[in-house]
Enzyme design. Structure first.
Site, PDB file in Angstrom:
ATOM      1  N   GLU A 239       0.832  -1.208   0.000  1.00 31.11           N
ATOM      2  CA  GLU A 239       0.000   0.000   0.000  1.00 31.11           C
ATOM      3  C   GLU A 239       0.869   1.261   0.000  1.00 31.11           C
ATOM      4  OE1 GLU A 239      -3.059  -0.116   3.012  1.00 31.11           O
ATOM      5  OE2 GLU A 239      -3.290   2.068   2.969  1.00 31.11           O
ATOM      6  N   ARG A 265       3.079  34.381 -17.057  1.00 27.16           N
ATOM      7  CA  ARG A 265       2.620  35.468 -16.176  1.00 27.16           C
ATOM      8  C   ARG A 265       3.707  36.537 -16.030  1.00 27.16           C
ATOM      9  NH1 ARG A 265      -1.764  38.018 -14.114  1.00 27.16           N
ATOM     10  NH2 ARG A 265      -1.371  38.849 -12.036  1.00 27.16           N
ATOM     11  N   GLN A 276      13.821  34.313  -8.721  1.00 28.83           N
ATOM     12  CA  GLN A 276      14.255  33.032  -8.147  1.00 28.83           C
ATOM     13  C   GLN A 276      13.298  32.514  -7.073  1.00 28.83           C
ATOM     14  OE1 GLN A 276      18.347  33.451  -6.953  1.00 28.83           O
ATOM     15  NE2 GLN A 276      19.070  33.054  -9.035  1.00 28.83           N
TER      16      GLN A 276
END
Ligand SMILES: Cc1cc2nc3c(=O)[nH]c(=O)nc-3n(C[C@H](O)[C@H](O)[C@H](O)COP(=O)(O)OP(=O)(O)OC[C@H]3O[C@@H](n4cnc5c(N)ncnc54)[C@H](O)[C@@H]3O)c2cc1C
Length: 379
Positions: A239, A265, A276
Site C-alpha cells: 500500500e 505570467r 528566483q
C-alpha cells in the site's frame, strides 16, 4: 542495479498517459465516482498488471507496474478515481492473489480482475487509528465459520465495494491475535454507511463498514489464522508503495503547469519565472520528483527480487507525501489568487494531496518506524 527502461516500458507509459487523458478526465466526475470510467480502465486491462496470465492478468514485473501507475497519476487528473483503482488493486485484490489459498484465488481474482467486483480494506475503527492492533472487531469461531462483529471506519471504496479484507481479533488471551478475512458485501449482517464527505479525493467514496453477526466461512481466512498482524505489515508495504507511486506523476503534471504559468505570467514587465523565489520552487519540485523516482526504482527492484521493503516503503511514503503536499502548496503560491480559484484546478490538487500524510499510516507513525531503523548498526 540496472536503471534501463525498456522500449516496451516506455511504450506502455505513453499508452497509459494517452488512455488516461482521453478517457479519465471528464470534469463531471472530478467529485463523484464514475462507473463508466471504472469500466474503461477495466477494459484497458489495468487491474491485472501484475496478476498471472492463468487468471487473465498481464504478469508484468513490479517495476513495469510502477511505471504504468506513475503514468496513470500523470495522465489522470482525477486523483480520487486513481485512489479507487489503487485501493482495489493493492489493498484487496493483490492480497488475495499473493496470500490467499488456491480456492480463494479461484473464488475472487477473476471477478476482481475484470472489475465486476470492487475491493476495499477495513482496518481502522472509530477508536483505533494509528494503534490499529487495538481494534475491537471480533471474530469468534463457530462450527465451519467465524462470526464477525464490529465497526470499521474511513473505508475507501466502502460504498461501492463488493469484497472487503477485514481484520478482526481472533484471540484475546493469553496474547492478542488478529486475523484477516475476505468478507463479501452480500453476506448477511454486512452494511456500509453513507459516503463520508471529505475535503478531497471526493471521487473515491468512503464509508463506515458495519459487521453485525456476519458468518464468514473458514475458507475465507486470508493467510493463516491468528497471523493477521504479520499480514497487515506486509500488506502495508504494498500500500505504501503503490498508493504513493501515482503521486510522482501528479507532481510532474503540477510542475509542468507551474512552468507554463511562471513563463506566461508577467509582473514588473518580466515573467515571474525570472524571479528566483518562483523558479526555485519549481526546482524543488523537480528534485523531489527525481528523488522519489530513484526510490521507486529501488523498491520495485526489491519486490521484483522477492525481498521485503518495510523500511524503504516507510521512507518512500513519508518523502513522497511531504513533497506532494509541498508541490501543490507551492503551485498555489506560484499561481497567486488564480491558484485559489476553482477555475485553475490547483486548489483541488492541494485538497486531494493533503490526505496523503494521514492514510496508509500517518507520517508521524512513519517517522517512528524510521527512527527505530536509525538506531540499527551501519553494517
Ligand atoms: C482519505 C483516507 C482514506 C482512508 N482509507 C482507509 C481504508 O481504506 N481503510 C482503513 O482501514 N483506513 C483508512 N483510512 C484511515 C487511516 O488509515 C487512519 O485515519 C490513520 O491510520 C490515522 O488514524 P486516525 O485518523 O484515527 O488518527 P489517530 O491515530 O487518532 O492520530 C491522530 C494524530 O496523532 C498522531 N499519533 C497517534 N499516535 C502516535 C504516535 N504513537 N506517535 C506519534 N504521533 C501519533 C497521528 O500521527 C495523528 O497526527 C483512511 C484515511 C483517509 C484520510
Amino acid at each position: 542495479m540496472d536503471f534501463t527502461i525498456t522500449k516496451a516500458q516506455k511504450q506502455l507509459k505513453r499508452e497509459v498517459v494517452e488512455f488516461a487523458k482521453n478517457n479519465l478526465n471528464d470534469q463531471e466526475y472530478f467529485e463523484k465516482f464514475s462507473e463508466d470510467m471504472w469500466k474503461k480502465i477495466c477494459e484497458f486491462g489495468f487491474l491485472g498488471l501484475t496478476i498471472g496470465e492463468e487468471f487473465g492478468g498481464l504478469q508484468e514485473s513490479y517495476l513495469t507496474a510502477a511505471i504504468a501507475i506513475e503514468a496513470l497519476g500523470y495522465g489522470c487528473k482525477n486523483n480520487g478515481f486513481v485512489f479507487v483503482v489503487m485501493n482495489h488493486i493493492w489493498v484487496c485484490q493483490n492480497l488475495i492473489y499473493l496470500y490467499g489459498t488456491d480456492d480463494l484465488k479461484k473464488k475472487y481474482i477473476e471477478s476482481m480482475l475484470t472489475g465486476a467486483k470492487i475491493g476495499a480494506i477495513a482496518i481502522t475503527e472509530p477508536e483505533s487509528g494509528s494503534d490499529a492492533l487495538s481494534m475491537k472487531t471480533t471474530a469468534k469461531e463457530m462450527d465451519d465459520c467465524y462470526i464477525l462483529n464490529g465497526s470499521k471506519m474511513f473505508i475507501s471504496n466502502g460504498p461501492i465495494a463488493d469484497i472487503f479484507v477485514v481484520y478482526a481479533v481472533t484471540q484475546e488471551e493469553p496474547s492478542r491475535k488478529i486475523t484477516a478475512f475476505v468478507v463479501e458485501r452480500k453476506f448477511d449482517g454486512v452494511k456500509t454507511g453513507p459516503d463520508i464527505e471529505k475535503m478531497g479525493l471526493v471521487a473515491c467514496p468512503t464509508s463506515e463498514l458495519i459487521l453485525d453477526n456476519v458468518r464468514v466461512p473458514k475458507e475465507n481466512i486470508l493467510g493463516k489464522i491468528d497471523s493477521g498482524s504479520v499480514l497487515m505489515t506486509t500488506a502495508l508495504e504494498w500500500e505504501r508503495f503503490y498508493e504513493f507511486v501515482p503521486h510522482i506523476g501528479v507532481m510532474q503534471r503540477v510542475m509542468e503547469k507551474c512552468v507554463e504559468q511562471a513563463r506566461a505570467r508577467k509582473q514588473f514587465n518580466r515573467a515571474i519565472s525570472d524571479y528566483q523565489a518562483i523558479s526555485h520552487k519549481i526546482a524543488d519540485m523537480k528534485v523531489a520528483i527525481e528523488m522519489a523516482k530513484q526510490m521507486m526504482y529501488k523498491i520495485a527492484w526489491l519486490k521484483d527480487n522477492g525481498k521485503t521493503a518495510y523500511e524503504e516503503t516507510s521512507i518512500f511514503k513519508l518523502y513522497v507525501s511531504e513533497n506532494y503536499i509541498k508541490t501543490c502548496r507551492d503551485a498555489m503560491q506560484i499561481f497567486g489568487s488564480y491558484g485559489y480559484t476553482k477555475e485553475y484546478d490547483i486548489e483541488r490538487e492541494l485538497r486531494d494531496a493533503l490526505a496523503c500524510s494521514i492514510y496508509s499510516g500517518t507520517n508521524e507513525m512513519q517517522k517512528n518506524t524510521i527512527y527505530n531503523m536509525a538506531s540499527f548498526s551501519y553494517f
